[in-house]
Design a protein around this motif. Structure first.
Motif, PDB file in Angstrom:
ATOM      1  N   GLU A  49       0.566  -1.305   0.007  1.00 21.00           N
ATOM      2  CA  GLU A  49       0.399   0.010   0.202  1.00 21.00           C
ATOM      3  C   GLU A  49       1.000   1.113   0.269  1.00 21.00           C
ATOM      4  N   LEU A  50       2.109   1.198   0.797  1.00 16.10           N
ATOM      5  CA  LEU A  50       2.520   2.303   0.642  1.00 16.10           C
ATOM      6  C   LEU A  50       3.530   2.628  -1.476  1.00 16.10           C
ATOM      7  N   ASN A  51       4.008   1.459  -1.855  1.00 15.15           N
ATOM      8  CA  ASN A  51       4.241   1.825  -2.698  1.00 15.15           C
ATOM      9  C   ASN A  51       2.902   2.095  -4.038  1.00 15.15           C
ATOM     10  N   ASP A  52       1.900   1.822  -3.484  1.00 13.44           N
ATOM     11  CA  ASP A  52       1.073   2.474  -4.237  1.00 13.44           C
ATOM     12  C   ASP A  52       0.611   3.774  -4.353  1.00 13.44           C
ATOM     13  N   PHE A  53       0.877   3.825  -2.973  1.00 14.17           N
ATOM     14  CA  PHE A  53       1.004   5.962  -2.283  1.00 14.17           C
ATOM     15  C   PHE A  53       1.329   6.458  -2.676  1.00 14.17           C
ATOM     16  N   GLU A  54       3.289   6.317  -2.850  1.00 15.58           N
ATOM     17  CA  GLU A  54       4.230   6.670  -3.531  1.00 15.58           C
ATOM     18  C   GLU A  54       3.645   6.922  -4.870  1.00 15.58           C
ATOM     19  N   ALA A  55       3.539   5.408  -5.655  1.00 19.22           N
ATOM     20  CA  ALA A  55       3.094   6.075  -7.109  1.00 19.22           C
ATOM     21  C   ALA A  55       2.313   6.827  -7.787  1.00 19.22           C
ATOM     22  N   THR A  56       1.180   6.881  -6.650  1.00 23.15           N
ATOM     23  CA  THR A  56       0.015   8.410  -7.113  1.00 23.15           C
ATOM     24  C   THR A  56      -0.207   9.004  -6.437  1.00 23.15           C
ATOM     25  N   SER A  57       1.124   9.472  -5.539  1.00 22.22           N
ATOM     26  CA  SER A  57       1.442  11.280  -5.099  1.00 22.22           C
ATOM     27  C   SER A  57       2.611  11.579  -5.451  1.00 22.22           C
ATOM     28  N   ASN A  58       3.128  12.753  -5.208  1.00 24.37           N
ATOM     29  CA  ASN A  58       4.434  12.881  -4.863  1.00 24.37           C
ATOM     30  C   ASN A  58       5.199  12.698  -3.774  1.00 24.37           C
ATOM     31  N   VAL A  59       4.754  11.739  -3.222  1.00 20.83           N
ATOM     32  CA  VAL A  59       4.756  11.584  -1.230  1.00 20.83           C
ATOM     33  C   VAL A  59       5.854   9.852  -1.597  1.00 20.83           C
ATOM     34  N   SER A  60       7.261  10.503  -0.604  1.00 18.30           N
ATOM     35  CA  SER A  60       8.312   9.688  -0.590  1.00 18.30           C
ATOM     36  C   SER A  60       7.830   8.581   0.293  1.00 18.30           C
ATOM     37  N   THR A  61       8.004   7.131   0.592  1.00 17.26           N
ATOM     38  CA  THR A  61       7.169   6.312   2.090  1.00 17.26           C
ATOM     39  C   THR A  61       8.624   5.803   2.258  1.00 17.26           C
ATOM     40  N   ARG A  62       8.707   5.493   3.596  1.00 17.91           N
ATOM     41  CA  ARG A  62       9.540   4.665   4.125  1.00 17.91           C
ATOM     42  C   ARG A  62       9.272   3.620   5.217  1.00 17.91           C
ATOM     43  N   PHE A  63       9.540   1.925   5.373  1.00 13.33           N
ATOM     44  CA  PHE A  63       8.635   1.294   5.764  1.00 13.33           C
ATOM     45  C   PHE A  63       9.866   0.136   6.500  1.00 13.33           C
ATOM     46  N   LYS A  64      10.041   0.412   7.615  1.00 10.26           N
ATOM     47  CA  LYS A  64      10.733  -0.554   8.777  1.00 10.26           C
ATOM     48  C   LYS A  64       9.602  -1.250   9.284  1.00 10.26           C
ATOM     49  N   SER A  65      10.387  -2.407   9.345  1.00  8.91           N
ATOM     50  CA  SER A  65       9.801  -3.780   9.985  1.00  8.91           C
ATOM     51  C   SER A  65      10.632  -4.225  11.229  1.00  8.91           C
ATOM     52  N   CYS A  66      10.136  -4.290  12.024  1.00  7.31           N
ATOM     53  CA  CYS A  66      11.761  -5.869  13.162  1.00  7.31           C
ATOM     54  C   CYS A  66      10.124  -6.530  13.501  1.00  7.31           C
ATOM     55  N   LEU A  67       9.161  -7.155  13.337  1.00  8.30           N
ATOM     56  CA  LEU A  67       8.964  -8.196  13.246  1.00  8.30           C
ATOM     57  C   LEU A  67       9.237  -9.515  13.043  1.00  8.30           C
ATOM     58  N   THR A  68       9.024 -10.460  13.767  1.00  8.26           N
ATOM     59  CA  THR A  68      10.524 -11.677  13.434  1.00  8.26           C
ATOM     60  C   THR A  68       8.766 -12.342  12.892  1.00  8.26           C
ATOM     61  N   THR A  69       7.727 -12.322  13.530  1.00 10.70           N
ATOM     62  CA  THR A  69       6.597 -13.913  13.274  1.00 10.70           C
ATOM     63  C   THR A  69       5.552 -13.270  12.826  1.00 10.70           C
ATOM     64  N   LYS A  70       4.211 -13.994  12.930  1.00 10.00           N
ATOM     65  CA  LYS A  70       2.990 -13.639  12.425  1.00 10.00           C
ATOM     66  C   LYS A  70       2.221 -13.091  13.316  1.00 10.00           C
ATOM     67  N   LEU A  71       1.889 -11.980  13.631  1.00  8.97           N
ATOM     68  CA  LEU A  71       0.676 -11.899  14.850  1.00  8.97           C
ATOM     69  C   LEU A  71      -0.221 -12.418  14.695  1.00  8.97           C
ATOM     70  N   ASP A  72      -1.372 -12.187  16.385  1.00  7.23           N
ATOM     71  CA  ASP A  72      -2.625 -12.942  16.002  1.00  7.23           C
ATOM     72  C   ASP A  72      -2.703 -12.349  14.946  1.00  7.23           C
ATOM     73  N   PRO A  73      -4.077 -13.055  13.866  1.00 10.15           N
ATOM     74  CA  PRO A  73      -5.110 -12.495  12.637  1.00 10.15           C
ATOM     75  C   PRO A  73      -5.732 -10.399  13.552  1.00 10.15           C
ATOM     76  N   VAL A  74      -6.121 -10.843  14.599  1.00  7.98           N
ATOM     77  CA  VAL A  74      -7.265 -10.247  15.299  1.00  7.98           C
ATOM     78  C   VAL A  74      -6.128  -8.105  15.552  1.00  7.98           C
ATOM     79  N   ILE A  75      -5.429  -8.728  16.151  1.00  8.11           N
ATOM     80  CA  ILE A  75      -3.882  -7.712  15.971  1.00  8.11           C
ATOM     81  C   ILE A  75      -3.756  -7.525  14.550  1.00  8.11           C
ATOM     82  N   GLU A  76      -3.281  -7.962  13.913  1.00  6.29           N
ATOM     83  CA  GLU A  76      -2.374  -7.745  12.289  1.00  6.29           C
ATOM     84  C   GLU A  76      -4.039  -6.623  11.907  1.00  6.29           C
ATOM     85  N   ASN A  77      -5.167  -7.505  12.180  1.00  5.76           N
ATOM     86  CA  ASN A  77      -6.590  -6.789  10.660  1.00  5.76           C
ATOM     87  C   ASN A  77      -6.672  -5.245  11.592  1.00  5.76           C
ATOM     88  N   THR A  78      -6.344  -5.530  13.022  1.00  3.12           N
ATOM     89  CA  THR A  78      -6.576  -4.201  13.640  1.00  3.12           C
ATOM     90  C   THR A  78      -5.339  -3.068  13.664  1.00  3.12           C
TER      91      THR A  78
END
Length: 371
Positions: free
Chosen positions: A248-277
């Motif tokens: 979504e950040l890539n799509d947002f950057e492609a359709t706007s003049n905004v640069s995006t940066r995403f950093k994730s330190c998660l090593t495991t998949k979270l509970d689906p309810v938490i991920e959804n929230t």
């Protein structure tokens, strides 16, 4: 000379706070005693001097006292305790210690007697109080553990109910998204084809009205697809939170003049309810940046796990705004994000300063849950 030593001895022991009696070793007769001993025995001096020590005690202690005295004759430094019932039927406790003395070639046994009744009563009272407090403390601890267990059960039930509620809402969103796809989107696609057909059968050269109609149909279809994506992000189910945010950040950057940066330190998949929230909050924040963050050129998203919580920060470098000027209605998305975080027992915060950008952060407990 012997009388002088006894007089000196009597003077020395006179002011002692303990009962002291000097007994002739050979006969067991009392030679000297101080005032404190008289108080302890309840007798006058003339009645005690010359009396054998075991005759100066209550009858029930007579035999025992004689046996103790015989031990004092055999061994120096005898100590012990005596218990007897006083005149008012109250229990009395005495502590004694002996020492052999040689005064002018005559052997005496010095006996020091301490009334420890009050001390033992205070000790007993203290022990009783401590026992009572221990019982109360144990009862309180038992109540605490019982309450703690109940709270854990209620917390678990609340967690299950919250998950069920969120899953029910997501299922409802999914159904609506499918209905939009099967009905509205398909109808708009069909409408677009029909409009395109009109271009070929139109007898007029001016097709601007048809072009405008086709444009509106395409816009309506695009908006419908955006709504479908918001209602039910298929990529979240297929690829998980990290891949969906990155896309979504890539799509947002492609359709706007905004640069995006995403950093994730998660090593495991979270509970689906938490991920959804987290995704819902991220998506709403991105929409807010698109609509409200004037002059924003950079957007940064940080996702990391800290202990038993997961934290997400979303920051832009737009103009920012004065939080105090936010009305109850605007922006509605902020309150929605806050409620989503609170629903899972988390926290939500926002910091924004004029001409210094805006940062949204959310912290949600994960309780060790992973998918």
């Amino acid at each position: 000379m012997a009388e002088n030593l006894l007089d000196i001895y009597a003077t020395i022991i006179a002011t002692s706070c303990y009962g002291i009696v000097l007994v002739k070793a050979e006969t067991g007769q009392i030679a000297i005693c101080n005032q404190q001993f008289l108080i302890q025995s309840g007798e006058k001096a003339q009645n005690l001097i010359g009396t054998q020590i075991w005759e100066a005690v209550p009858p029930e202690l007579k035999t025992r006292t004689k046996n103790i005295f015989n031990k004092m004759l055999l061994k120096d430094g005898i100590t012990g305790q005596q218990h007897f019932t006083g005149c008012n039927n109250a229990g009395c406790y005495l502590e004694y210690s002996s020492q052999r003395l040689n005064l002018n070639d005559e052997i005496y046994i010095q006996i020091i007697i301490k009334d420890i009744t009050r001390y033992l009563k205070r000790e007993h009272s203290l022990k009783t109080s401590v026992t009572k407090y221990k019982i109360k403390l144990n009862n309180l601890m038992a109540e605490y553990e019982s309450t703690r267990t109940q709270l854990k059960e209620y917390s678990h039930k609340l967690h299950e109910m919250t998950n069920a509620f969120i899953n029910a809402k997501e299922d409802e969103r999914k159904i609506i998204a499918i209905e939009l796809h099967d009905r509205v989107a398909q109808d708009l696609i069909s409408l677009g084809h029909q409009i395109e057909s009109l271009k070929h059968i139109n007898t007029y050269k001016d097709t601007s009205d048809i072009e405008e109609l086709a444009k509106k149909a395409r816009e309506a279809l695009s908006s419908t697809r955006d709504i479908m994506k918001t209602l039910y992000p298929i990529s979240l189910t297929r690829y998980g939170l990290i891949e969906t945010i990155a896309q979504e950040l890539n799509d947002f950057e492609a359709t706007s003049n905004v640069s995006t940066r995403f950093k994730s330190c998660l090593t495991t998949k979270l509970d689906p309810v938490i991920e959804n929230t987290l995704y819902r909050i991220f998506h709403e924040a991105l929409l807010n940046i698109q609509k409200h963050s004037l002059n924003a050129h950079n957007v940064t998203v940080l996702l990391e796990k800290k202990g038993q919580t997961v934290e997400m920060k979303i920051r832009d470098d737009g103009d920012g705004f004065n939080i105090q000027n936010i009305s109850g209605k605007e922006p509605r998305g902020l309150e929605i994000m806050r409620q989503r975080a609170l629903l899972l027992g988390g926290n939500f915060g926002l910091e924004s300063f004029h001409h210094n950008g805006t940062e949204i952060w959310v912290i949600i407990p994960v309780d060790g849950l992973s998918a």
